[in-house]
Design a protein around this motif. Sequence first.
Motif, mmCIF file in Angstrom:
data_model
loop_
_atom_site.group_PDB
_atom_site.id
_atom_site.type_symbol
_atom_site.label_atom_id
_atom_site.label_comp_id
_atom_site.label_asym_id
_atom_site.label_seq_id
_atom_site.Cartn_x
_atom_site.Cartn_y
_atom_site.Cartn_z
ATOM 1 N N GLU A 92 1.020 -1.023 0.144
ATOM 2 C CA GLU A 92 0.060 -0.193 0.138
ATOM 3 C C GLU A 92 0.610 1.337 0.420
ATOM 4 N N ARG A 93 1.950 1.333 0.535
ATOM 5 C CA ARG A 93 3.041 2.095 1.250
ATOM 6 C C ARG A 93 3.216 2.690 -0.982
ATOM 7 N N TYR A 94 3.849 1.814 -1.405
ATOM 8 C CA TYR A 94 4.541 2.866 -2.965
ATOM 9 C C TYR A 94 3.497 2.405 -4.143
ATOM 10 N N VAL A 95 2.150 1.549 -3.813
ATOM 11 C CA VAL A 95 1.265 1.935 -4.656
ATOM 12 C C VAL A 95 0.962 3.698 -4.219
ATOM 13 N N GLU A 96 0.818 4.308 -3.008
ATOM 14 C CA GLU A 96 0.630 5.547 -2.876
ATOM 15 C C GLU A 96 1.760 6.345 -3.675
ATOM 16 N N ARG A 97 2.488 6.262 -3.201
ATOM 17 C CA ARG A 97 3.836 6.558 -3.634
ATOM 18 C C ARG A 97 4.181 6.647 -4.698
ATOM 19 N N ALA A 98 3.466 5.522 -5.612
ATOM 20 C CA ALA A 98 4.136 5.177 -7.248
ATOM 21 C C ALA A 98 2.575 6.449 -7.657
ATOM 22 N N ALA A 99 1.166 6.365 -7.005
ATOM 23 C CA ALA A 99 -0.049 6.847 -8.072
ATOM 24 C C ALA A 99 0.254 8.582 -7.503
ATOM 25 N N LYS A 100 0.991 8.702 -6.589
ATOM 26 C CA LYS A 100 1.769 10.361 -6.899
ATOM 27 C C LYS A 100 2.394 10.471 -7.071
ATOM 28 N N ALA A 101 3.588 9.847 -7.492
ATOM 29 C CA ALA A 101 4.662 10.710 -8.546
ATOM 30 C C ALA A 101 3.785 10.486 -9.767
ATOM 31 N N GLY A 102 3.164 9.443 -9.767
ATOM 32 C CA GLY A 102 2.846 8.996 -11.534
ATOM 33 C C GLY A 102 1.790 10.121 -12.244
ATOM 34 N N ARG A 103 0.929 11.027 -11.090
ATOM 35 C CA ARG A 103 0.417 12.226 -11.715
ATOM 36 C C ARG A 103 0.833 12.794 -11.979
ATOM 37 N N ALA A 104 2.736 13.148 -12.429
ATOM 38 C CA ALA A 104 3.443 14.265 -12.906
ATOM 39 C C ALA A 104 4.261 13.489 -14.407
ATOM 40 N N MET A 105 4.083 12.364 -14.259
ATOM 41 C CA MET A 105 4.425 11.913 -15.371
ATOM 42 C C MET A 105 3.111 11.531 -16.096
ATOM 43 N N GLY A 106 1.881 12.017 -15.724
ATOM 44 C CA GLY A 106 0.599 12.444 -16.338
ATOM 45 C C GLY A 106 -0.017 10.736 -16.451
ATOM 46 N N LEU A 107 0.620 9.859 -15.256
ATOM 47 C CA LEU A 107 -0.011 8.658 -15.215
ATOM 48 C C LEU A 107 -2.119 8.928 -14.252
ATOM 49 N N THR A 108 -2.457 8.015 -14.798
ATOM 50 C CA THR A 108 -4.276 8.187 -14.255
ATOM 51 C C THR A 108 -4.276 7.738 -12.324
ATOM 52 N N GLY A 109 -3.800 6.626 -12.987
ATOM 53 C CA GLY A 109 -3.846 6.090 -10.995
ATOM 54 C C GLY A 109 -3.482 4.697 -11.605
ATOM 55 N N PHE A 110 -3.437 4.011 -9.907
ATOM 56 C CA PHE A 110 -2.720 2.871 -10.350
ATOM 57 C C PHE A 110 -2.901 1.982 -8.561
ATOM 58 N N ASP A 111 -3.610 1.247 -8.672
ATOM 59 C CA ASP A 111 -4.416 0.425 -7.586
ATOM 60 C C ASP A 111 -4.205 -0.951 -8.062
ATOM 61 N N VAL A 112 -4.257 -1.939 -7.095
ATOM 62 C CA VAL A 112 -4.111 -3.219 -6.524
ATOM 63 C C VAL A 112 -6.207 -3.730 -6.294
ATOM 64 N N ARG A 113 -5.926 -4.852 -7.037
ATOM 65 C CA ARG A 113 -7.150 -5.483 -7.073
ATOM 66 C C ARG A 113 -6.869 -6.773 -7.085
ATOM 67 N N GLU A 114 -7.657 -7.741 -5.267
ATOM 68 C CA GLU A 114 -7.132 -8.849 -5.056
ATOM 69 C C GLU A 114 -8.692 -9.508 -6.070
ATOM 70 N N LEU A 115 -7.694 -10.768 -6.734
ATOM 71 C CA LEU A 115 -8.600 -11.768 -6.522
ATOM 72 C C LEU A 115 -8.823 -12.845 -5.658
ATOM 73 N N PRO A 116 -9.914 -13.732 -5.754
ATOM 74 C CA PRO A 116 -10.473 -15.091 -4.953
ATOM 75 C C PRO A 116 -9.109 -16.196 -5.495
ATOM 76 N N ASP A 117 -8.786 -16.762 -4.706
ATOM 77 C CA ASP A 117 -7.743 -17.477 -4.827
ATOM 78 C C ASP A 117 -8.665 -18.648 -5.291
ATOM 79 N N GLY A 118 -8.524 -19.208 -5.979
ATOM 80 C CA GLY A 118 -8.854 -20.857 -6.886
ATOM 81 C C GLY A 118 -8.372 -22.289 -5.867
ATOM 82 N N ASP A 119 -9.222 -22.746 -6.355
ATOM 83 C CA ASP A 119 -9.178 -24.360 -5.521
ATOM 84 C C ASP A 119 -8.590 -26.309 -6.208
ATOM 85 N N GLY A 120 -8.346 -26.822 -6.002
ATOM 86 C CA GLY A 120 -8.447 -27.804 -6.773
ATOM 87 C C GLY A 120 -7.695 -27.992 -7.411
#
Length: 151
Positions: A17-45
């Motif tokens: 979370e710390r690095y995602v927040e830093r990357a998103a903030k610094a990325g705005r200076a590059m014209g990037l519109t965001g960076f986030d983490v989305r978790e997906l459920p583990d499979g089984d079997g």
Amino acid sequence: MLLAVGKAAGPEKTLTERYVERAAKAGRAMGLTGFDVRELPDGDGPTRADREAASILAKRGRGVLVALDERGKALTSEEFAAFLQGFADDARDVTFAIGGADGHPPSLRQAADHVLSLSTLTLPHQLARVMLAEQIYRAVTLCIGHPYHRV
């Protein structure tokens, strides 16, 4: 965006979370519109990795898909920064995918636009999240001339 199989917890989640927040903030200076983490459920079997891959492909969006896999291409931090800068210059979205405990199946590696390796070592997917988020932050700071990256 980072699509990651499984739930993050503890210090790994905090660091990610710390690095995602830093990357998103610094990325705005590059014209990037965001960076986030989305978790997906583990499979089984026995087909867990295939189900996880299907979930990644369904959530990937329209941009470039980069699968993180130990068999992928290794880049230096400077090469990774140039890699990301190219997508920013073309205004292309990038989705990074980190698989679950069994990694990515061949079908996902083949569907990905790029397959990169964070290390030739096999990493726990929780640590891979931290390392990827930090490298994205490092890449963005390299691109904007911030002194975070020292040689």
